[in-house]
Design a protein around this motif. Structure first.
Motif, PDB file in Angstrom:
ATOM      1  N   PRO A 253     153.494  46.578  67.918  1.00  0.00           N
ATOM      2  CA  PRO A 253     152.556  46.284  66.838  1.00  0.00           C
ATOM      3  C   PRO A 253     151.090  46.529  67.203  1.00  0.00           C
ATOM      4  CG  PRO A 253     153.744  44.292  67.506  1.00  0.00           C
ATOM      5  CD  PRO A 253     154.250  45.418  68.333  1.00  0.00           C
ATOM      6  N   ARG A 254     150.726  46.243  68.435  1.00  0.00           N
ATOM      7  CA  ARG A 254     149.313  46.380  68.814  1.00  0.00           C
ATOM      8  C   ARG A 254     148.912  47.803  69.192  1.00  0.00           C
ATOM      9  NH1 ARG A 254     147.352  41.594  72.582  1.00  0.00           N
ATOM     10  NH2 ARG A 254     146.614  43.479  73.582  1.00  0.00           N
ATOM     11  N   ILE A 255     149.890  48.604  69.627  1.00  0.00           N
ATOM     12  CA  ILE A 255     149.605  49.995  70.010  1.00  0.00           C
ATOM     13  C   ILE A 255     150.576  50.881  69.238  1.00  0.00           C
ATOM     14  CG2 ILE A 255     149.397  51.636  71.914  1.00  0.00           C
ATOM     15  CD1 ILE A 255     149.158  49.177  73.787  1.00  0.00           C
ATOM     16  N   PRO A 256     150.197  51.366  68.068  1.00  0.00           N
ATOM     17  CA  PRO A 256     151.125  52.121  67.215  1.00  0.00           C
ATOM     18  C   PRO A 256     151.711  53.370  67.862  1.00  0.00           C
ATOM     19  CG  PRO A 256     149.169  51.510  65.985  1.00  0.00           C
ATOM     20  CD  PRO A 256     148.911  51.154  67.419  1.00  0.00           C
ATOM     21  N   ALA A 257     151.042  53.931  68.847  1.00  0.00           N
ATOM     22  CA  ALA A 257     151.561  55.132  69.512  1.00  0.00           C
ATOM     23  C   ALA A 257     152.653  54.802  70.533  1.00  0.00           C
ATOM     24  CB  ALA A 257     150.428  55.875  70.210  1.00  0.00           C
ATOM     25  N   ARG A 258     152.827  53.523  70.866  1.00  0.00           N
ATOM     26  CA  ARG A 258     153.776  53.124  71.914  1.00  0.00           C
ATOM     27  C   ARG A 258     155.090  52.632  71.307  1.00  0.00           C
ATOM     28  NH1 ARG A 258     151.506  49.525  76.540  1.00  0.00           N
ATOM     29  NH2 ARG A 258     150.615  51.550  77.001  1.00  0.00           N
TER      30      ARG A 258
END
Length: 81
Positions: A45-50
């Motif tokens: 949720p906090r890092i959309p690319a991960r």
């Protein structure tokens, strides 16, 4: 007890649609493997690319066979471009 694999990979914004389209082809063989108990893939949720991947296998030889046949690196290659 089995073997659990937890990893993550990052997908550049311009590759996300392509990678998400390729996921079913990667996940399906893992889900269908007799000695694979499951695969979970979630976007953080906090890092959309991960994306986080968790896989569970019956034993070490089953896991080694999965890696040997290239299933594990395929997703990362697709993400990297």
């Amino acid at each position: 007890m089995g073997v659990r694999l937890h990893r993550h990979f990052e997908v550049p914004r311009d590759r996300r649609e392509e990678m998400l389209g390729a996921l079913p082809d990667h996940v399906r063989p893992t889900q269908e493997a007799v000695d694979c108990f499951g695969i979970d893939l979630t976007q953080t949720p906090r890092i959309p690319a991960r994306y986080r991947v968790s896989e569970r296998f019956h034993d070490r030889p089953t896991f080694d066979n999965h890696v040997f046949h290239g299933a594990a690196p395929d997703m990362s290659r697709g993400a990297a471009g």
